[in-house]
Scaffold this active site. Structure first.
Site, PDB file in Angstrom:
ATOM      1  N   TYR A 125       8.063   8.698   2.018  1.00 63.51           N
ATOM      2  CA  TYR A 125       7.764   7.327   1.586  1.00 63.51           C
ATOM      3  C   TYR A 125       7.822   7.238   0.063  1.00 63.51           C
ATOM      4  O   TYR A 125       8.433   6.329  -0.500  1.00 63.51           O
ATOM      5  CB  TYR A 125       6.384   6.937   2.128  1.00 63.51           C
ATOM      6  CG  TYR A 125       5.756   5.711   1.499  1.00 63.51           C
ATOM      7  CD1 TYR A 125       6.182   4.435   1.828  1.00 63.51           C
ATOM      8  CD2 TYR A 125       4.716   5.843   0.572  1.00 63.51           C
ATOM      9  CE1 TYR A 125       5.598   3.317   1.247  1.00 63.51           C
ATOM     10  CE2 TYR A 125       4.133   4.728  -0.006  1.00 63.51           C
ATOM     11  CZ  TYR A 125       4.567   3.470   0.336  1.00 63.51           C
ATOM     12  OH  TYR A 125       3.994   2.369  -0.245  1.00 63.51           O
TER      13      TYR A 125
HETATM   14  P1  NAP Z   1       2.584  -5.519   5.122  1.00 65.39           P
HETATM   15  O1  NAP Z   1       1.466  -6.431   5.442  1.00 65.39           O
HETATM   16  O2  NAP Z   1       3.016  -4.531   6.161  1.00 65.39           O
HETATM   17  O3  NAP Z   1       3.842  -6.422   4.697  1.00 65.39           O
HETATM   18  C1  NAP Z   1       5.127  -5.936   4.676  1.00 65.39           C
HETATM   19  C2  NAP Z   1       6.081  -7.097   4.859  1.00 65.39           C
HETATM   20  O4  NAP Z   1       7.423  -6.580   4.868  1.00 65.39           O
HETATM   21  C3  NAP Z   1       5.880  -7.853   6.187  1.00 65.39           C
HETATM   22  O5  NAP Z   1       5.797  -9.225   5.937  1.00 65.39           O
HETATM   23  C4  NAP Z   1       7.141  -7.528   6.959  1.00 65.39           C
HETATM   24  O6  NAP Z   1       7.617  -8.568   7.772  1.00 65.39           O
HETATM   25  C5  NAP Z   1       8.137  -7.318   5.835  1.00 65.39           C
HETATM   26  N1  NAP Z   1       9.306  -6.612   6.340  1.00 65.39           N
HETATM   27  C6  NAP Z   1       9.341  -5.448   7.031  1.00 65.39           C
HETATM   28  N2  NAP Z   1      10.604  -5.177   7.409  1.00 65.39           N
HETATM   29  C7  NAP Z   1      11.379  -6.218   6.973  1.00 65.39           C
HETATM   30  C8  NAP Z   1      12.746  -6.534   7.081  1.00 65.39           C
HETATM   31  N3  NAP Z   1      13.607  -5.747   7.743  1.00 65.39           N
HETATM   32  N4  NAP Z   1      13.211  -7.660   6.512  1.00 65.39           N
HETATM   33  C9  NAP Z   1      12.340  -8.498   5.851  1.00 65.39           C
HETATM   34  N5  NAP Z   1      11.021  -8.252   5.717  1.00 65.39           N
HETATM   35  C10 NAP Z   1      10.551  -7.130   6.292  1.00 65.39           C
HETATM   36  O7  NAP Z   1       2.268  -4.651   3.817  1.00 65.39           O
HETATM   37  P2  NAP Z   1       1.221  -4.991   2.658  1.00 65.39           P
HETATM   38  O8  NAP Z   1      -0.109  -4.474   3.007  1.00 65.39           O
HETATM   39  O9  NAP Z   1       1.401  -6.399   2.251  1.00 65.39           O
HETATM   40  O10 NAP Z   1       1.773  -4.030   1.503  1.00 65.39           O
HETATM   41  C11 NAP Z   1       2.983  -4.355   0.845  1.00 65.39           C
HETATM   42  C12 NAP Z   1       3.635  -3.083   0.342  1.00 65.39           C
HETATM   43  O11 NAP Z   1       2.788  -2.444  -0.628  1.00 65.39           O
HETATM   44  C13 NAP Z   1       3.814  -2.000   1.410  1.00 65.39           C
HETATM   45  O12 NAP Z   1       4.971  -2.199   2.153  1.00 65.39           O
HETATM   46  C14 NAP Z   1       3.858  -0.733   0.612  1.00 65.39           C
HETATM   47  O13 NAP Z   1       5.181  -0.388   0.311  1.00 65.39           O
HETATM   48  C15 NAP Z   1       3.145  -1.072  -0.690  1.00 65.39           C
HETATM   49  N6  NAP Z   1       1.908  -0.264  -0.886  1.00 65.39           N
HETATM   50  C16 NAP Z   1       1.007  -0.126   0.113  1.00 65.39           C
HETATM   51  C17 NAP Z   1      -0.150   0.611  -0.102  1.00 65.39           C
HETATM   52  C18 NAP Z   1      -1.214   0.708   0.968  1.00 65.39           C
HETATM   53  O14 NAP Z   1      -2.308   1.256   0.681  1.00 65.39           O
HETATM   54  N7  NAP Z   1      -0.983   0.201   2.155  1.00 65.39           N
HETATM   55  C19 NAP Z   1      -0.398   1.221  -1.324  1.00 65.39           C
HETATM   56  C20 NAP Z   1       0.559   1.058  -2.337  1.00 65.39           C
HETATM   57  C21 NAP Z   1       1.709   0.300  -2.104  1.00 65.39           C
HETATM   58  P3  NAP Z   1       6.845  -9.012   9.133  1.00 65.39           P
HETATM   59  O15 NAP Z   1       5.680  -9.817   8.653  1.00 65.39           O
HETATM   60  O16 NAP Z   1       7.872  -9.786   9.860  1.00 65.39           O
HETATM   61  O17 NAP Z   1       6.442  -7.743   9.839  1.00 65.39           O
END
Ligand code: NAP
Length: 209
Positions: A125
């Site tokens: 990742y």
């Molecule tokens: P999330 O709720 O899982 O949101 C990810 C979004 O990406 C969802 O809306 C999803 O769409 C969309 N997505 C996935 N596949 C796609 C595709 N093929 N085409 C278009 N959109 C797509 O994640 P979050 O909690 O907001 O976090 C955002 C990002 O922050 C993470 O993805 C990660 O890389 C980063 N991050 C996370 C952490 C952590 O602690 N979790 C820490 C540091 C950074 P759907 O709504 O349709 O599923």
């Protein structure tokens, strides 16, 4: 500015859309399916259907800036991490370059600049995020990269640590990540810069300079 939010239906993405709207910008929410549209229509927010695994070029028409907040999530395998977090982001940078946007803000992850330090479960990742970040940096597209620590769903506190590099690991509410990203979007100081971001003691406006 008209700002394309990729991953608008995500937990951070929804905060970003709301904060853009509350401020001086006009968000365009890119979502994957039509069921996700009404919630944005209720907010009077324009939507566009786009899937990072397909052709999503039409989403970029008429936008001034891009925020990439999408990700494959923790429940998918490494294949989806590569397809979405890495290749999807790279394709988005290419489109942004083609359309000549003012700024591309990448929601990355803490340690993406040091992927070799990741444990086995997370290394792929971090490398995917790293590759996307490096691609953006060398693309010629004006960028800002934000690398937050662990995301929580606590309400935003508006106090952060925002530095080029932070050695301690930490957490931050998704709402504060969104607020920071929206501020950095139009900050000249943040152009072509990368930041680590966790909760801290400094009011957001001060941290942003
Ligand atoms: P999330 O709720 O899982 O949101 C990810 C979004 O990406 C969802 O809306 C999803 O769409 C969309 N997505 C996935 N596949 C796609 C595709 N093929 N085409 C278009 N959109 C797509 O994640 P979050 O909690 O907001 O976090 C955002 C990002 O922050 C993470 O993805 C990660 O890389 C980063 N991050 C996370 C952490 C952590 O602690 N979790 C820490 C540091 C950074 P759907 O709504 O349709 O599923």
């Amino acid at each position: 500015m008209k700002v394309l939010v990729i991953g608008a239906n995500g937990q951070v993405g929804k905060h970003i859309v709301q904060k853009l709207k509350d401020g001086e910008h006009q968000p365009v929410a890119m979502v994957r399916n039509s069921d996700q549209i009404p919630q944005f229509e209720e907010l009077n927010v324009q939507t566009v259907i786009g899937d990072l695994e397909k052709d999503f070029e039409s989403a970029f028409h008429g936008v001034d800036a891009v925020i990439f907040a999408a990700g494959s999530g923790a429940d998918t395998g490494a294949d989806k991490t590569i397809l979405i977090d890495q290749e999807g982001a790279i394709k988005a940078v290419d489109r942004a370059k083609h359309f000549g946007v003012y700024r591309f803000v990448m929601l990355s992850s803490m340690a993406a600049d040091r992927p070799h330090l990741g444990t086995d479960g997370i290394k792929h990742y971090l490398y995917a995020k790293h590759r996307a970040d490096e691609y953006l940096k060398s693309s010629g597209v004006p960028y800002t990269i934000v690398r937050p620590g662990s995301l929580t769903n606590e309400p935003g506190i508006g106090k952060v640590r925002l530095q080029d590099h932070i050695n301690d690991f930490g957490e931050i509410p998704r709402e504060d990540v969104a607020e920071t990203i929206v501020h950095l979007l139009s900050s000249p100081r943040a152009e072509n810069k990368s930041f680590d971001l966790i909760s801290g003691e400094q009011p957001l406006e001060e941290a942003l300079g």
